[in-house]
Design a protein around this motif. Structure first.
Motif, mmCIF file in Angstrom:
data_model
loop_
_atom_site.group_PDB
_atom_site.id
_atom_site.type_symbol
_atom_site.label_atom_id
_atom_site.label_comp_id
_atom_site.label_asym_id
_atom_site.label_seq_id
_atom_site.Cartn_x
_atom_site.Cartn_y
_atom_site.Cartn_z
ATOM 1 N N GLY A 1 -14.031 -22.857 25.771
ATOM 2 C CA GLY A 1 -13.478 -21.583 24.753
ATOM 3 C C GLY A 1 -13.265 -20.491 25.977
ATOM 4 N N ILE B 1 -13.436 -23.753 21.354
ATOM 5 C CA ILE B 1 -12.320 -23.744 20.451
ATOM 6 C C ILE B 1 -12.442 -24.911 19.528
ATOM 7 C CG2 ILE B 1 -9.848 -23.618 20.261
ATOM 8 C CD1 ILE B 1 -9.663 -21.808 22.799
ATOM 9 N N TYR C 1 -10.593 -27.144 17.066
ATOM 10 C CA TYR C 1 -9.239 -27.492 16.479
ATOM 11 C C TYR C 1 -9.341 -28.404 15.069
ATOM 12 C CZ TYR C 1 -4.716 -29.700 16.310
ATOM 13 O OH TYR C 1 -3.397 -29.954 16.090
ATOM 14 N N LEU D 1 -8.280 -18.327 15.305
ATOM 15 C CA LEU D 1 -7.582 -17.816 16.412
ATOM 16 C C LEU D 1 -6.088 -18.232 16.013
ATOM 17 C CD1 LEU D 1 -9.347 -19.714 19.343
ATOM 18 C CD2 LEU D 1 -8.950 -17.072 18.805
ATOM 19 N N GLU E 1 -7.079 -23.454 14.620
ATOM 20 C CA GLU E 1 -7.942 -23.317 15.616
ATOM 21 C C GLU E 1 -8.970 -22.061 15.201
ATOM 22 O OE1 GLU E 1 -6.071 -25.012 19.609
ATOM 23 O OE2 GLU E 1 -6.063 -22.839 19.141
ATOM 24 N N GLN E 2 -10.413 -22.216 15.507
ATOM 25 C CA GLN E 2 -10.990 -21.115 15.392
ATOM 26 C C GLN E 2 -12.039 -20.913 16.895
ATOM 27 O OE1 GLN E 2 -14.425 -22.500 12.422
ATOM 28 N NE2 GLN E 2 -12.448 -22.140 11.355
ATOM 29 N N LEU E 3 -12.463 -19.827 17.013
ATOM 30 C CA LEU E 3 -13.473 -19.528 18.302
ATOM 31 C C LEU E 3 -14.768 -19.619 17.647
ATOM 32 C CD1 LEU E 3 -13.461 -18.833 21.199
ATOM 33 C CD2 LEU E 3 -13.549 -16.222 20.295
#
Ligand code: UDP
Length: 258
Positions: free
Chosen positions: A18, A25, A27, A74, A78-80
């Motif tokens: 990250g 991150i 995915y 994001l 994708e997400q943080l």
């Protein structure tokens, strides 16, 4: 542009380093596996839907005070998230008999259980994720008694919340899988909800027709996987109503019959 460092690649997700320490991150891929990865395939568009559905459910859970690894989405895939040390246990919560429970105990699929069951599976692909008890978890030190108490507590809260959320859109939450992780604050660690919540790890049946709107469509070669995931997203209000990319299930059946 520098390439991001890949930390881990799983069956349906990849984790990258990250932007800040303690973050990753996550995915979401379109790859799907079943039966301990003996069956493999891709469900085109699944990653995008799971990213969005999981964001939604984790955000709502955060709002009612369930601590989770989710920080923010994001982009489409994708997400943080917060980096955690994954507890090597898959926590399965069951409200209705299906899947391996129905098979193991010879129960009819769809039987409403008189009480919710929590099961634990040891995360080990080579062993095929065996069912274990709290005795095994304590004996082999996979999690402490205190951590297991917090995990069971959160699992019940998540189940109660999600059962209501899905019932509100005419979907029965049959069963689902959760994963938890440890985060460290100074000398202390605590347990937070990790991984994802999506139709990949939940059994979701239409309450009126019992139609399967989850990964069983892939496991059982029923077809219409992405339409089912889209239907869940649509009912949760995550897709614009009437958007023509959304083939509804009736339409799908009609097309399949041709
Ligand atoms: N599940 C999962 N990952 C696994 C095993 C199970 O997400 O590795 C989910 C599955 O989607 C279902 C629930 O956990 O919602 C219970 O699965 P079950 O034990 O019945 O196993 P299955 O029949 O899916 O192999």
């Amino acid at each position: 542009m520098t390439r991001r460092r890949q930390i881990y690649e799983g069956k349906a997700k990849i984790l990258y380093e990250g932007p800040e320490p303690g973050t990753l991150i996550q995915y979401f891929k379109d790859d799907a596996t079943a039966f301990n990865a003996q069956k493999k395939g891709t469900i085109s568009g699944k990653g995008v839907l799971n990213n969005r559905i999981s964001e939604h459910v984790f955000t709502l859970l955060g709002n009612i005070g369930v601590p989770t690894h989710f920080i923010r989405r994001l982009n489409m895939r994708e997400q943080l998230i917060r980096q955690v040390e994954i507890v090597p246990i898959e926590v399965v919560i069951r409200n209705v008999a299906a899947g391996s429970l129905a098979k193991r105990l010879g129960l009819e699929e769809g039987l409403q259980l008189p009480r919710t069951i929590i099961e634990y599976y040891y995360k080990d692909d080579a062993l095929g994720d065996p069912l274990v008890s709290e005795e095994h978890i304590a004996c082999f030190g996979w999690a402490s008694q205190e951590e297991m108490h917090d995990i069971a507590d959160m699992a019940i809260r998540v189940n109660d919340f999600m059962s209501g959320l899905f019932a509100g859109v005419n979907v029965r939450l049959v069963d689902f899988k959760l994963e938890f992780g440890r985060v460290y604050d100074n000398d202390y660690s605590r347990i937070i909800l990790a991984d994802e919540i999506s139709p990949d790890g939940c059994r979701l049946w239409d309450m009126t027709t019992n139609e399967k709107l989850d990964k069983d469509r892939f496991r059982q070669d029923l077809g219409g996987e992405v339409e089912a995931y889209q239907e869940i997203a649509r009912r949760l209000g995550l897709l614009p109503e009437g958007e023509n990319t959304v083939l509804d299930m009736a339409e799908h059946r009609k097309n399949r019959g041709k």
